[in-house]
Design an enzyme around this catalytic site. Structure first.
Site, PDB file in Angstrom:
ATOM      1  N   LYS A   1       4.846   8.508  17.199  1.00  0.00           N
ATOM      2  CA  LYS A   1       5.899   9.388  16.673  1.00  0.00           C
ATOM      3  C   LYS A   1       5.875  10.752  17.340  1.00  0.00           C
ATOM      4  CE  LYS A   1       6.870   7.415  12.152  1.00  0.00           C
ATOM      5  NZ  LYS A   1       6.946   7.644  10.705  1.00  0.00           N
TER       6      LYS A   1
ATOM      7  N   LYS B   1       9.174  -3.900  16.596  1.00  0.00           N
ATOM      8  CA  LYS B   1       9.257  -3.967  15.141  1.00  0.00           C
ATOM      9  C   LYS B   1      10.642  -3.548  14.654  1.00  0.00           C
ATOM     10  CE  LYS B   1       7.482  -0.536  12.831  1.00  0.00           C
ATOM     11  NZ  LYS B   1       6.622   0.450  12.135  1.00  0.00           N
TER      12      LYS B   1
ATOM     13  N   LYS C   1      13.414   1.575  10.623  1.00  0.00           N
ATOM     14  CA  LYS C   1      14.536   2.478  10.352  1.00  0.00           C
ATOM     15  C   LYS C   1      14.661   3.527  11.440  1.00  0.00           C
ATOM     16  CE  LYS C   1      11.767   3.142   6.406  1.00  0.00           C
ATOM     17  NZ  LYS C   1      11.492   2.983   5.002  1.00  0.00           N
TER      18      LYS C   1
HETATM   19  P1  TYM Z   1       7.264   2.383   5.246  1.00  0.00           P
HETATM   20  O1  TYM Z   1       8.024   3.163   4.237  1.00  0.00           O
HETATM   21  O2  TYM Z   1       7.542   2.632   6.687  1.00  0.00           O
HETATM   22  O3  TYM Z   1       7.490   0.836   5.011  1.00  0.00           O
HETATM   23  C1  TYM Z   1       7.324   0.235   3.754  1.00  0.00           C
HETATM   24  C2  TYM Z   1       6.618  -1.101   3.892  1.00  0.00           C
HETATM   25  O4  TYM Z   1       7.351  -1.991   4.739  1.00  0.00           O
HETATM   26  C3  TYM Z   1       6.491  -2.518   5.739  1.00  0.00           C
HETATM   27  N1  TYM Z   1       7.287  -2.758   6.961  1.00  0.00           N
HETATM   28  C4  TYM Z   1       7.352  -3.930   7.624  1.00  0.00           C
HETATM   29  N2  TYM Z   1       6.763  -5.118   7.401  1.00  0.00           N
HETATM   30  C5  TYM Z   1       7.036  -6.131   8.263  1.00  0.00           C
HETATM   31  N3  TYM Z   1       7.876  -5.994   9.316  1.00  0.00           N
HETATM   32  C6  TYM Z   1       8.488  -4.821   9.581  1.00  0.00           C
HETATM   33  N4  TYM Z   1       9.327  -4.706  10.618  1.00  0.00           N
HETATM   34  C7  TYM Z   1       8.235  -3.715   8.716  1.00  0.00           C
HETATM   35  N5  TYM Z   1       8.657  -2.431   8.686  1.00  0.00           N
HETATM   36  C8  TYM Z   1       8.067  -1.856   7.606  1.00  0.00           C
HETATM   37  C9  TYM Z   1       5.437  -1.449   5.937  1.00  0.00           C
HETATM   38  O5  TYM Z   1       4.263  -1.989   6.514  1.00  0.00           O
HETATM   39  C10 TYM Z   1       5.223  -0.954   4.524  1.00  0.00           C
HETATM   40  O6  TYM Z   1       4.318  -1.780   3.833  1.00  0.00           O
HETATM   41  N6  TYM Z   1       2.861   4.725   5.254  1.00  0.00           N
HETATM   42  C11 TYM Z   1       3.697   3.775   4.528  1.00  0.00           C
HETATM   43  C12 TYM Z   1       4.051   4.212   3.124  1.00  0.00           C
HETATM   44  C13 TYM Z   1       2.881   4.561   2.262  1.00  0.00           C
HETATM   45  C14 TYM Z   1       1.973   3.646   1.658  1.00  0.00           C
HETATM   46  C15 TYM Z   1       1.090   4.445   0.862  1.00  0.00           C
HETATM   47  C16 TYM Z   1       1.800   2.271   1.712  1.00  0.00           C
HETATM   48  C17 TYM Z   1       2.539   5.800   1.835  1.00  0.00           C
HETATM   49  N7  TYM Z   1       1.459   5.739   0.994  1.00  0.00           N
HETATM   50  C18 TYM Z   1       0.063   3.873   0.149  1.00  0.00           C
HETATM   51  C19 TYM Z   1       0.769   1.692   0.985  1.00  0.00           C
HETATM   52  C20 TYM Z   1      -0.097   2.482   0.215  1.00  0.00           C
HETATM   53  C21 TYM Z   1       4.995   3.613   5.287  1.00  0.00           C
HETATM   54  O7  TYM Z   1       5.400   4.473   6.024  1.00  0.00           O
HETATM   55  O8  TYM Z   1       5.691   2.512   4.962  1.00  0.00           O
END
Ligand code: TYM
Length: 339
Positions: free
Chosen positions: A112, A202, A205
């Site tokens: 990023k 991947k 968004k």
């Molecule tokens: P975020 O908001 O980007 O995404 C939410 C969840 O979706 C999963 N994900 C995917 N899984 C499979 N294929 C894809 N293309 C794909 N894109 C997204 C992500 O792995 C995630 O599980 N850092 C985290 C948010 C977070 C979090 C936490 C998660 C903050 N605190 C504590 C677990 C526990 C994030 O940015 O996810």
């Protein structure tokens, strides 16, 4: 019951298919067997430039979508991260036992910051994984009783989970047994759903074009079109081969995960059929899965008072657990007590 904690960023107007298959479906399933805490992580969403109005709207839409997918506020604690200030407090403490080099190795940060450039890279983006570790560890069960803490996420969060585990162990070692070391709960087939137009990257968004993403809340027409226009591979055979046929393999992964069948069964079912047939059936399956979720989301958003009440209730329940954990943490690190 074992605990489960996960979070999602409210950074778009709709969640996408990768979020749904990689994580959110597991959130819903795990509430049957786990004491669940699910969190809309609005504090993570300000680590990059954002619009305050959009963030406020998206946080509510995020909560509504989670409820519409089946997160049940009676059984699970659904809340907004910023409603529980202990997240930031624990992040500070954990930041103080995180090595600078250790944090610098996080690949998501490296990607990023390379994309945004040094001048647009905030310190918050750098410490993001530490806040995530705090999100998780605040909801630790009492250690030493064989209790588990599971974290359903997609493959892209694995490294952050590893850091969280290291920090839990380090804190326990330095200050005494405080945290259960959490475990990643990553699905097999749907751990990484890829972009429909660029099936080697991947679905995301921030990086995908609109054509590369299926949004949970989009109308059936565009949803069908995106699947029908998904990039496929030369050849005609419907077989899973991630290396040489990434496009078809991604569609098979999505299909298998949605229907809950092994990829091999789909290969058998579609033997002798063309890509078009597979796409048509998959598009229908997606429309059937997401239409009721879209309609429920709209109904939930129409009653904002009710939604606010659910989130207030979740914040109270999460806050009680977080307060207990922080009391122990403050004492362990040597902060003076306050009467
Ligand atoms: P975020 O908001 O980007 O995404 C939410 C969840 O979706 C999963 N994900 C995917 N899984 C499979 N294929 C894809 N293309 C794909 N894109 C997204 C992500 O792995 C995630 O599980 N850092 C985290 C948010 C977070 C979090 C936490 C998660 C903050 N605190 C504590 C677990 C526990 C994030 O940015 O996810």
């Amino acid at each position: 019951a074992p605990r489960v904690l996960s979070g999602i960023q409210p950074t778009a107007d709709s969640f996408h298919l990768g979020n749904y298959l990689g994580a959110l479906r597991q959130w819903v399933a795990l509430q049957d067997t786990h004491d669940a805490f699910y969190c809309v992580v609005d504090m993570h969403a300000i680590t990059v430039e954002h619009s305050p109005e959009a963030l406020r709207r998206r946080s509510k839409v995020a909560a509504a979508q989670l409820l519409a997918m089946g997160v049940d506020p009676e059984r699970s604690t659904l809340f907004v991260q910023s409603h529980v200030p202990e997240h930031a407090e624990l992040a500070w403490v954990l930041g103080c036992i995180t090595g600078y080099g250790e944090a610098s190795r996080m690949t998501q940060f490296k990607d990023k910051s390379a994309k945004y450039g040094a001048s647009a890279t905030s310190v918050g983006l750098f410490t993001y994984p530490i806040l995530m570790a705090a999100d998780i560890l605040l909801y630790t069960p009492e250690p030493g009783k064989g209790q588990r803490l599971q974290v359903p996420v997609g493959e892209d969060q694995r490294q952050h989970l590893e850091l969280t585990r290291d920090l839990a162990q380090r804190f326990n070692h330095r200050f005494g047994e405080t945290f259960v070391v959490p475990e990643a709960y990553i699905p097999e087939t749907a751990a990484k759903i890829t972009d429909l137009q660029e099936p080697t990257i991947k679905m995301s968004k921030s990086a995908s074009s609109p054509q590369g993403i299926v949004e949970v809340l989009e109308d059936p027409g565009p949803m069908r079109k995106k699947i029908m226009r998904a990039v496929t591979d030369t050849g005609t055979e419907i077989v899973f081969d991630a290396e040489n046929k990434p496009g078809i393999s991604n569609l098979l992964r999505i299909y298998a995960a949605l229907e809950g069948v092994p990829v091999a069964e789909l290969e058998r079912r579609y033997a002798g059929h063309g890509y078009g047939q597979l796409k048509k059936d998959l598009a229908q399956l997606l429309v059937d899965t997401f239409t009721p979720i879209r309609e429920r989301t709209e109904r939930l958003l129409a009653d904002e008072k009710q939604l606010d009440r659910i989130l207030a209730d979740g914040a109270a329940r999460a806050g009680a657990v977080a307060a207990r954990t922080m009391e122990v943490v403050r004492e362990r690190v040597g902060f003076v007590g306050r009467d």
